[in-house]
Enzyme design. Structure first.
Site, PDB file in Angstrom:
ATOM      1  N   LYS A 147       0.889  -1.147  -0.091  1.00 42.76           N
ATOM      2  CA  LYS A 147      -0.017   0.105  -0.100  1.00 42.76           C
ATOM      3  C   LYS A 147       0.832   1.248   0.006  1.00 42.76           C
ATOM      4  O   LYS A 147       1.728   1.447   0.854  1.00 42.76           O
ATOM      5  CB  LYS A 147      -0.837   0.085   0.877  1.00 42.76           C
ATOM      6  CG  LYS A 147      -1.908   1.096   1.301  1.00 42.76           C
ATOM      7  CD  LYS A 147      -3.107   1.131   2.677  1.00 42.76           C
ATOM      8  CE  LYS A 147      -3.730   2.090   2.563  1.00 42.76           C
ATOM      9  NZ  LYS A 147      -4.530   2.224   3.672  1.00 42.76           N
TER      10      LYS A 147
ATOM     11  N   ARG B  15     -10.498  10.556   1.368  1.00 47.10           N
ATOM     12  CA  ARG B  15     -10.236  11.186   2.729  1.00 47.10           C
ATOM     13  C   ARG B  15     -11.551  12.021   2.732  1.00 47.10           C
ATOM     14  O   ARG B  15     -12.057  12.274   4.142  1.00 47.10           O
ATOM     15  CB  ARG B  15      -8.993  12.367   2.763  1.00 47.10           C
ATOM     16  CG  ARG B  15      -7.718  11.489   2.287  1.00 47.10           C
ATOM     17  CD  ARG B  15      -6.942  11.137   3.593  1.00 47.10           C
ATOM     18  NE  ARG B  15      -5.785  10.240   3.185  1.00 47.10           N
ATOM     19  CZ  ARG B  15      -4.663  10.585   3.002  1.00 47.10           C
ATOM     20  NH1 ARG B  15      -4.281  11.845   3.124  1.00 47.10           N
ATOM     21  NH2 ARG B  15      -3.696   9.760   2.651  1.00 47.10           N
TER      22      ARG B  15
ATOM     23  N   ARG C 141       1.152  10.009   5.635  1.00 41.71           N
ATOM     24  CA  ARG C 141       1.657   8.727   6.331  1.00 41.71           C
ATOM     25  C   ARG C 141       2.756   7.845   5.829  1.00 41.71           C
ATOM     26  O   ARG C 141       2.725   6.823   5.516  1.00 41.71           O
ATOM     27  CB  ARG C 141       0.064   7.783   5.821  1.00 41.71           C
ATOM     28  CG  ARG C 141      -1.021   8.429   6.663  1.00 41.71           C
ATOM     29  CD  ARG C 141      -2.288   7.772   6.360  1.00 41.71           C
ATOM     30  NE  ARG C 141      -3.531   7.776   6.951  1.00 41.71           N
ATOM     31  CZ  ARG C 141      -4.788   7.940   6.540  1.00 41.71           C
ATOM     32  NH1 ARG C 141      -4.959   7.653   5.240  1.00 41.71           N
ATOM     33  NH2 ARG C 141      -5.814   8.377   7.277  1.00 41.71           N
TER      34      ARG C 141
ATOM     35  N   GLU D  49       7.353  -6.949   1.337  1.00 38.87           N
ATOM     36  CA  GLU D  49       6.229  -6.774   2.147  1.00 38.87           C
ATOM     37  C   GLU D  49       5.308  -8.243   1.712  1.00 38.87           C
ATOM     38  O   GLU D  49       4.636  -8.538   2.802  1.00 38.87           O
ATOM     39  CB  GLU D  49       5.422  -5.404   1.934  1.00 38.87           C
ATOM     40  CG  GLU D  49       6.247  -4.325   2.273  1.00 38.87           C
ATOM     41  CD  GLU D  49       5.920  -3.973   3.820  1.00 38.87           C
ATOM     42  OE1 GLU D  49       5.365  -4.789   4.484  1.00 38.87           O
ATOM     43  OE2 GLU D  49       6.450  -2.929   4.364  1.00 38.87           O
TER      44      GLU D  49
ATOM     45  N   LYS E  17      -2.484  -1.467  -3.669  1.00 39.46           N
ATOM     46  CA  LYS E  17      -3.048  -0.283  -3.606  1.00 39.46           C
ATOM     47  C   LYS E  17      -2.230   0.846  -3.471  1.00 39.46           C
ATOM     48  O   LYS E  17      -1.238   1.014  -2.755  1.00 39.46           O
ATOM     49  CB  LYS E  17      -3.838  -0.340  -2.338  1.00 39.46           C
ATOM     50  CG  LYS E  17      -4.932   0.693  -2.192  1.00 39.46           C
ATOM     51  CD  LYS E  17      -5.626   0.931  -0.805  1.00 39.46           C
ATOM     52  CE  LYS E  17      -6.476   2.052  -0.668  1.00 39.46           C
ATOM     53  NZ  LYS E  17      -7.378   1.783   0.690  1.00 39.46           N
TER      54      LYS E  17
ATOM     55  N   SER F 238     -10.183   5.696  -5.039  1.00 35.70           N
ATOM     56  CA  SER F 238     -10.851   6.841  -5.148  1.00 35.70           C
ATOM     57  C   SER F 238     -10.460   8.008  -6.197  1.00 35.70           C
ATOM     58  O   SER F 238     -10.908   8.509  -7.111  1.00 35.70           O
ATOM     59  CB  SER F 238     -11.107   7.711  -3.815  1.00 35.70           C
ATOM     60  OG  SER F 238      -9.789   8.122  -3.382  1.00 35.70           O
TER      61      SER F 238
ATOM     62  N   TYR G 109     -15.244   1.152  -7.102  1.00 37.22           N
ATOM     63  CA  TYR G 109     -16.398   1.864  -6.647  1.00 37.22           C
ATOM     64  C   TYR G 109     -17.553   1.714  -8.033  1.00 37.22           C
ATOM     65  O   TYR G 109     -18.832   2.021  -7.790  1.00 37.22           O
ATOM     66  CB  TYR G 109     -16.099   3.469  -6.403  1.00 37.22           C
ATOM     67  CG  TYR G 109     -15.332   3.501  -5.303  1.00 37.22           C
ATOM     68  CD1 TYR G 109     -15.853   3.306  -4.044  1.00 37.22           C
ATOM     69  CD2 TYR G 109     -13.896   4.053  -5.579  1.00 37.22           C
ATOM     70  CE1 TYR G 109     -14.879   3.498  -3.008  1.00 37.22           C
ATOM     71  CE2 TYR G 109     -12.912   3.827  -4.450  1.00 37.22           C
ATOM     72  CZ  TYR G 109     -13.423   3.873  -3.114  1.00 37.22           C
ATOM     73  OH  TYR G 109     -12.746   3.786  -1.963  1.00 37.22           O
TER      74      TYR G 109
END
Length: 323
Positions: free
Chosen positions: A196, A206, A217, A233, A248, A274, A313
């Protein structure tokens, strides 16, 4: 005699193109992310994601049933509480909005779909980070793991089939796996957000979760330039017991999706996030892109890269087009 080779022969008719098609896109491969907010009496539109809303509990149930009837393979649920605190306590509260909504959907749908839960604290903390903070304001990895374990158990008991830890804490898959097994939830699967990235494309999300984040982050999500790190990872999450892995975002990281698919012995998901959604919707609204063709091309590209499942979505709408 030139040309001797004529690949166009295999493109002559729709039937021929269908016969020799290499990449399939089916409703069962699509997962619909859904937002449910506490305290709403009607759905709240998300301005940066046209067509997507924060649901009430009632409208969530209806939209979930409609999506499952359209043939989507699963639902990923995000909860937005009315109040937040530094520990994200609403995430582990059985009366918290996410856990209540999971119970609603499990009661409504049973095992007719795969019900997934976002196992992360960012929607529930008043600072917007994916974990609790230490005395210096940094995210405390190991203290966060203890809460993730409790959160995963609460979500499993609320009815989730799959837990989706998305916080990118070191060791999160192993801790959650042990916590689930210890209380008899060994049948619950874990979808590891294994790679990610700290992406600019999260902006509309957000808004969708009313994020309280200040800053970024980057100390726990990956640098967009790093690919080998993503494979490390992924390997660590697999070693800790991940049942599925995820990359992602999707579109800007199709090379990572391909690399993940090449090494993974478990199903690979990719999250069409998004910002990717918002770009297409904005261009289509301006008449710059043909919307349905573009959406299906985007999703097909993610499948072609190697994703077995796509969180998008557009899942319910695309499923209807594909049928």
């Amino acid at each position: 005699m030139f040309p001797e080779h004529r690949p166009r022969r295999l493109r002559t008719t729709p039937a021929m193109r269908r016969l020799v098609g290499e990449t399939t896109l089916r409703p069962r491969q699509l997962i619909l992310p859904m937002f449910v907010a506490e305290g709403l009496d009607q759905p709240r539109p998300i301005s940066s994601m046209p067509g997507v809303v924060q649901h009430t509990r009632d409208t969530l149930r209806k939209a979930a049933v409609d999506a499952v009837n359209a043939g989507v393979g699963g639902l990923m649920l995000f909860g937005i509480p009315e109040t937040r605190d530094a520990e994200g306590s609403g995430a582990v509260d059985e009366r918290g909005i996410l856990n209540v909504a999971l119970r609603d959907l499990r009661a409504e749908l049973g095992d007719a779909t795969v019900l997934m839960a976002d196992t992360c604290l960012d929607e529930f903390t008043d600072h917007g980070h994916c974990g609790v903070l230490d005395a210096d304001g940094g995210v405390d990895n190991d203290a966060t793991l203890r809460i993730y374990a409790e959160m995963a158990v609460a979500q499993a008991e609320a009815g989730a089939h799959v837990l989706g830890p998305s916080g990118m804490m070191d060791g999160q898959i192993g801790v959650i796996r042990r916590a689930l097994d210890e209380v008899g939830h060994s049948d619950k699967a874990i979808l590891a957000y294994a790679a990610k990235y700290a992406s600019a494309f999260y902006g509309p999300f957000r808004e969708a979760v009313d994020s309280q984040l200040k800053g970024d982050r980057k100390t726990y999500q990956q640098d967009p330039g790093n690919a080998r790190e993503a494979l490390r990872e992924i390997e660590l999450d697999l070693a800790e017991g991940a049942d599925m892995i995820m990359v992602k975002p999707a579109l800007s990281y199709l090379d990572v999706v391909k690399a993940a698919a090449d090494i993974s012995p478990v199903p690979v998901a990719a999250y069409n996030i998004s910002g990717e959604y918002a770009m297409v919707e904005a261009a289509a609204a301006n008449g710059w892109l043909e919307r349905e063709r573009t959406v299906l091309e985007v999703l097909t590209s993610i499948r072609r890269a190697g994703a077995d499942m796509i969180l998008t979505y557009w899942a319910a709408e695309a499923a209807a087009w594909l049928d």
